[in-house]
Design a protein around this motif. Structure first.
Motif, PDB file in Angstrom:
ATOM      1  N   LYS A 109       9.764   6.797 -10.219  1.00  0.00           N
ATOM      2  CA  LYS A 109       8.708   5.896  -9.749  1.00  0.00           C
ATOM      3  C   LYS A 109       9.207   4.453  -9.695  1.00  0.00           C
ATOM      4  O   LYS A 109       8.893   3.701  -8.756  1.00  0.00           O
ATOM      5  N   LEU A 110      10.001   4.064 -10.691  1.00  0.00           N
ATOM      6  CA  LEU A 110      10.569   2.721 -10.691  1.00  0.00           C
ATOM      7  C   LEU A 110      11.518   2.532  -9.511  1.00  0.00           C
ATOM      8  O   LEU A 110      11.516   1.476  -8.858  1.00  0.00           O
ATOM      9  N   LEU A 111      12.300   3.561  -9.205  1.00  0.00           N
ATOM     10  CA  LEU A 111      13.225   3.484  -8.077  1.00  0.00           C
ATOM     11  C   LEU A 111      12.470   3.343  -6.754  1.00  0.00           C
ATOM     12  O   LEU A 111      12.890   2.594  -5.860  1.00  0.00           O
ATOM     13  N   VAL A 112      11.364   4.067  -6.613  1.00  0.00           N
ATOM     14  CA  VAL A 112      10.550   3.937  -5.398  1.00  0.00           C
ATOM     15  C   VAL A 112      10.069   2.504  -5.236  1.00  0.00           C
ATOM     16  O   VAL A 112      10.116   1.924  -4.137  1.00  0.00           O
ATOM     17  N   MET A 113       9.607   1.895  -6.339  1.00  0.00           N
ATOM     18  CA  MET A 113       9.139   0.511  -6.285  1.00  0.00           C
ATOM     19  C   MET A 113      10.264  -0.437  -5.891  1.00  0.00           C
ATOM     20  O   MET A 113      10.084  -1.330  -5.049  1.00  0.00           O
ATOM     21  N   ILE A 114      11.439  -0.253  -6.477  1.00  0.00           N
ATOM     22  CA  ILE A 114      12.575  -1.127  -6.166  1.00  0.00           C
ATOM     23  C   ILE A 114      12.974  -0.987  -4.699  1.00  0.00           C
ATOM     24  O   ILE A 114      13.201  -1.992  -4.005  1.00  0.00           O
ATOM     25  N   ILE A 115      13.056   0.259  -4.224  1.00  0.00           N
ATOM     26  CA  ILE A 115      13.407   0.495  -2.819  1.00  0.00           C
ATOM     27  C   ILE A 115      12.374  -0.135  -1.899  1.00  0.00           C
ATOM     28  O   ILE A 115      12.711  -0.767  -0.887  1.00  0.00           O
ATOM     29  N   GLY A 116      11.098   0.004  -2.235  1.00  0.00           N
ATOM     30  CA  GLY A 116      10.037  -0.582  -1.418  1.00  0.00           C
ATOM     31  C   GLY A 116      10.096  -2.094  -1.384  1.00  0.00           C
ATOM     32  O   GLY A 116       9.922  -2.717  -0.326  1.00  0.00           O
ATOM     33  N   ILE A 117      10.362  -2.709  -2.528  1.00  0.00           N
ATOM     34  CA  ILE A 117      10.448  -4.167  -2.589  1.00  0.00           C
ATOM     35  C   ILE A 117      11.637  -4.670  -1.778  1.00  0.00           C
ATOM     36  O   ILE A 117      11.532  -5.661  -1.028  1.00  0.00           O
TER      37      ILE A 117
ATOM     38  N   VAL B  61       0.838  -1.201   0.000  1.00  0.00           N
ATOM     39  CA  VAL B  61       0.000   0.000   0.000  1.00  0.00           C
ATOM     40  C   VAL B  61       0.874   1.252   0.000  1.00  0.00           C
ATOM     41  O   VAL B  61       0.650   2.202  -0.756  1.00  0.00           O
ATOM     42  N   CYS B  62       1.896   1.252   0.854  1.00  0.00           N
ATOM     43  CA  CYS B  62       2.788   2.397   0.962  1.00  0.00           C
ATOM     44  C   CYS B  62       3.562   2.623  -0.342  1.00  0.00           C
ATOM     45  O   CYS B  62       3.704   3.757  -0.802  1.00  0.00           O
ATOM     46  N   ILE B  63       4.055   1.534  -0.932  1.00  0.00           N
ATOM     47  CA  ILE B  63       4.771   1.635  -2.207  1.00  0.00           C
ATOM     48  C   ILE B  63       3.852   2.213  -3.285  1.00  0.00           C
ATOM     49  O   ILE B  63       4.262   3.061  -4.087  1.00  0.00           O
ATOM     50  N   PHE B  64       2.594   1.781  -3.284  1.00  0.00           N
ATOM     51  CA  PHE B  64       1.647   2.216  -4.314  1.00  0.00           C
ATOM     52  C   PHE B  64       1.414   3.717  -4.256  1.00  0.00           C
ATOM     53  O   PHE B  64       1.616   4.423  -5.257  1.00  0.00           O
ATOM     54  N   TYR B  65       1.016   4.243  -3.085  1.00  0.00           N
ATOM     55  CA  TYR B  65       0.668   5.662  -3.057  1.00  0.00           C
ATOM     56  C   TYR B  65       1.910   6.550  -3.129  1.00  0.00           C
ATOM     57  O   TYR B  65       1.843   7.675  -3.615  1.00  0.00           O
ATOM     58  N   THR B  66       3.062   6.054  -2.670  1.00  0.00           N
ATOM     59  CA  THR B  66       4.289   6.838  -2.791  1.00  0.00           C
ATOM     60  C   THR B  66       4.758   6.893  -4.238  1.00  0.00           C
ATOM     61  O   THR B  66       5.221   7.935  -4.725  1.00  0.00           O
ATOM     62  N   THR B  67       4.623   5.762  -4.956  1.00  0.00           N
ATOM     63  CA  THR B  67       5.079   5.685  -6.341  1.00  0.00           C
ATOM     64  C   THR B  67       4.271   6.584  -7.259  1.00  0.00           C
ATOM     65  O   THR B  67       4.829   7.371  -8.031  1.00  0.00           O
ATOM     66  N   ILE B  68       2.965   6.502  -7.188  1.00  0.00           N
ATOM     67  CA  ILE B  68       2.146   7.240  -8.159  1.00  0.00           C
ATOM     68  C   ILE B  68       1.895   8.686  -7.751  1.00  0.00           C
ATOM     69  O   ILE B  68       1.630   9.534  -8.601  1.00  0.00           O
TER      70      ILE B  68
ATOM     71  N   CYS C 199      10.952   8.204   3.422  1.00  0.00           N
ATOM     72  CA  CYS C 199      12.304   7.717   3.112  1.00  0.00           C
ATOM     73  C   CYS C 199      12.385   7.173   1.687  1.00  0.00           C
ATOM     74  O   CYS C 199      13.394   7.375   0.994  1.00  0.00           O
ATOM     75  N   MET C 200      11.346   6.476   1.228  1.00  0.00           N
ATOM     76  CA  MET C 200      11.376   5.946  -0.135  1.00  0.00           C
ATOM     77  C   MET C 200      11.402   7.075  -1.157  1.00  0.00           C
ATOM     78  O   MET C 200      12.138   7.019  -2.147  1.00  0.00           O
ATOM     79  N   ASN C 201      10.599   8.115  -0.929  1.00  0.00           N
ATOM     80  CA  ASN C 201      10.541   9.225  -1.868  1.00  0.00           C
ATOM     81  C   ASN C 201      11.866   9.969  -1.948  1.00  0.00           C
ATOM     82  O   ASN C 201      12.379  10.238  -3.040  1.00  0.00           O
TER      83      ASN C 201
END
Length: 605
Positions: free
Chosen positions: A408-416, A194-201, A377-379
């Protein structure tokens, strides 16, 4: 009602209403992300990372507080006060000095340059090697910190053995046990997702407004638990008298650096610890630069200071209330919980049994704190990773839309990566010592390098290089040594009692002064963790200045005055530097052009 009644006669339940509050918080966070992702035009680096430089004061101030208050704070501080007393409250005495130093010493440089990544400053001031050193160190530290942020509340909230016997205990174990099965291996990835989703988009705007929502939930949970706990005890005076009798209100004025909970250690640790993220931390500086004017930053910092004062006050009082509640029957000593970190969730389930939704509000508050820290932190980490490691390899004609997609891709990678690391952290034993050790190795040297660059015009790239590596090596030596001798794990708390548990005995396992005698261990290994950031900063600056003096040459170019803090103008004049004009701030594009020019000069040399 005595302690025995507390443990055995209170029917504790966790209803669907509690779960509903928790799910509602997550759904609102998703909707905020969708709104800014679809309507916020997140198609440029300026929009995605800086919110178009049009962010308002109040949301930014709330976001600063929310991202700074993690589950570690909400769970760890009350537990620390319960065990070691209220000396931690000296934290609030350092808020004004931190505010003044941040605004008048470090911020003017960042705000003038308008850099996307704070580590770009290191290349402008020294060279690309120092930039990669600081950015790489911060990136690794953040990637190791984020899973701890998520895992700490999950660990404390999902233990199924809070209570071991009694008529209602099977119900608690079954309810919390189900949560345990889901939370670490299913709920944790869902929450991170959930956090990755709203931070990414949604970018920074989504981070700030979800932080605002989560801040409201955090405050609601803290205040509700505080007042319900106070009602359970009877009065504030009763809480105060029990805390005083249990030595939870004593303030140790000893200056011995090996003692854990002294006023001096807490104040020094708070000052340098806060400076390491408030003054030069990517997450904070990025939000400072998202506001239109420097005056807005000043207002946001003031509100941040007020918010931190309120939250720290409530969490410290919660620790005192917990002690007053269990002053005759310590849950850990009585075997009702298996880890000290479980005492606050156990306490909340205890006092919240008669109020539907309070346990759910508490659960939402704890995970809101974790999500707000994780998203911030992800952003900011995506921004620094792109600028410091990815951007040099991108074509010169890359569009802002493509940059936004890469972010946005970097946020997803960091979150994963952070989500996957939770399952590694699960098997690493005690988490808080790991957190202290990690911060001790990285925070001090990073603050030292920025301090070296902004306050010491004589500093050169050789001084920064040796100072940075020297500070890291010095702190690694101290922390590895203290871990080897298990000094950090052997601090004893204040006295506790199990007299009211039914066995008529009192357990006093502690030394009079809250520290364990380890006089045979090298003194540097016995220094309390509160001094780690200070020691790392001091070692880095001293080594950096000495090496710079020894290696400087008459032909060395003068330092650009824009890279020196106004606080050091009087030092700058001694080295032939002109005082820079006030109010002449770079635009983002110009700052990026300055960085590009500096890179070409570095490569040419």
């Amino acid at each position: 009602m005595n302690a025995t009644d507390v443990f055995y006669n209170v029917p504790v339940t966790f209803s669907w209403f509690d779960y509903g509050l928790f799910v509602a918080m997550l759904l609102l966070s998703v909707l905020i992300g969708l709104y800014f992702g679809c309507c916020g035009h997140q198609d440029s680096i300026n929009e995605y990372l800086l919110g178009g430089k049009e962010m308002s004061v109040v949301p930014i101030a709330i976001s600063l507080v929310a991202s700074n208050i993690s589950g570690i704070t909400l769970l760890g501080v009350p537990t620390d006060v319960y065990r070691f007393g209220s000396t931690y409250y000296m934290y609030v005495s350092m808020l004004i000095p931190v505010y003044v130093i941040t605004y008048y010493v470090y911020l003017p440089v960042f705000y003038k340059l308008q850099l996307v990544s704070v580590y770009e400053y290191m290349m402008l001031r020294f060279n690309r090697k120092i930039r990669l050193l600081t950015s790489g160190l911060s990136t690794v530290a953040t990637l190791l910190y984020l899973p701890i942020v998520v895992y700490i509340p999950a660990l404390a909230l999902t233990q199924g053995k809070f209570v071991t016997s009694g008529s209602f205990i099977k119900e608690i174990i079954s309810l919390v046990g189900v949560a345990t099965q889901f939370s670490l291996h299913l709920v944790t990835p869902v929450l991170c997702g959930v956090c990755i989703f709203y931070t990414t988009i949604g970018g920074l705007k989504a981070v700030v407004w979800t932080d605002t929502l989560q801040f409201v939930v955090m405050i609601g949970s803290i205040v509700a638990v505080f007042y319900k706990g106070l009602d359970a005890i009877g009065s504030f005076d009763e809480m105060w008298s029990r805390a005083a009798a249990g030595r939870r209100l004593e303030f140790d004025l000893d200056v011995n650096p090996t003692k854990r909970d002294t006023v001096m250690a807490t104040m020094v640790g708070t000052l340098f610890g806060c400076l390491s993220y408030m003054s030069i931390g990517q997450s904070f500086v990025q939000k400072y630069l998202s506001m239109p004017t420097k005056k807005d930053v000043k207002k946001a910092l003031f509100l941040f200071m007020f918010g931190m004062f309120a939250i720290i006050t409530f969490v410290v009082l919660t620790g005192l209330i917990m002690y007053a509640h269990y002053y005759e029957c310590d849950p850990f000593t009585a075997g009702k919980i298996t880890k000290h970190d479980q005492i606050l969730p156990f306490y909340v389930m205890d006092v919240a049994s008669t109020i539907p939704g309070l346990a759910g509000l508490f659960l939402s508050g704890i995970f809101s704190a974790a999500l707000s820290t994780l998203s911030a932190c992800m952003n900011c980490l995506a921004g620094s990773v792109y600028e410091d490691f990815v951007s040099p390899f991108m074509p010169k004609d890359i569009s802002q839309k493509q940059v936004s997609n890469i972010l946005k891709l970097l946020v997803m990678i960091i979150g994963i990566i952070s989500t996957a690391m939770v399952f590694v952290i699960e098997h690493m034993g005690s988490i808080l010592p790991i957190n202290y050790a990690l911060g001790g190795i990285t925070n001090g040297p990073l603050l030292g390098l920025f301090t070296l660059g902004m306050l010491f015009p004589v500093a050169n790239h050789k001084g920064a290089l040796y100072g940075g590596f020297g500070g890291i090596a010095f702190m690694s030596f101290i922390i590895i040594g203290s871990q080897y001798y298990q000094v950090m794990n052997e601090y004893a708390g204040r006295p506790v009692s199990i007299e009211g548990c039914g066995n008529g005995t009192i357990l006093l396992p502690n030394l009079p002064d809250s520290s364990v005698d380890k006089s045979d261990v090298f003194i540097l290994f016995r220094i309390t963790h509160y001094y780690y950031s200070f020691m790392g900063t001091l070692a880095t600056v001293i080594i950096g200045v000495v090496v710079s003096y020894l290696t400087r040459k008459p032909t060395d170019p003068k330092v650009d005055p824009d890279l020196i803090s106004p606080f050091s103008y009087w030092v700058s004049s001694k080295f032939g530097l002109e005082k820079p004009e006030k109010g002449n701030y770079y635009e983002v594009n110009k700052a990026l052009g300055v960085v590009t020019h500096a890179e070409k000069q570095t490569n040419a040399t």
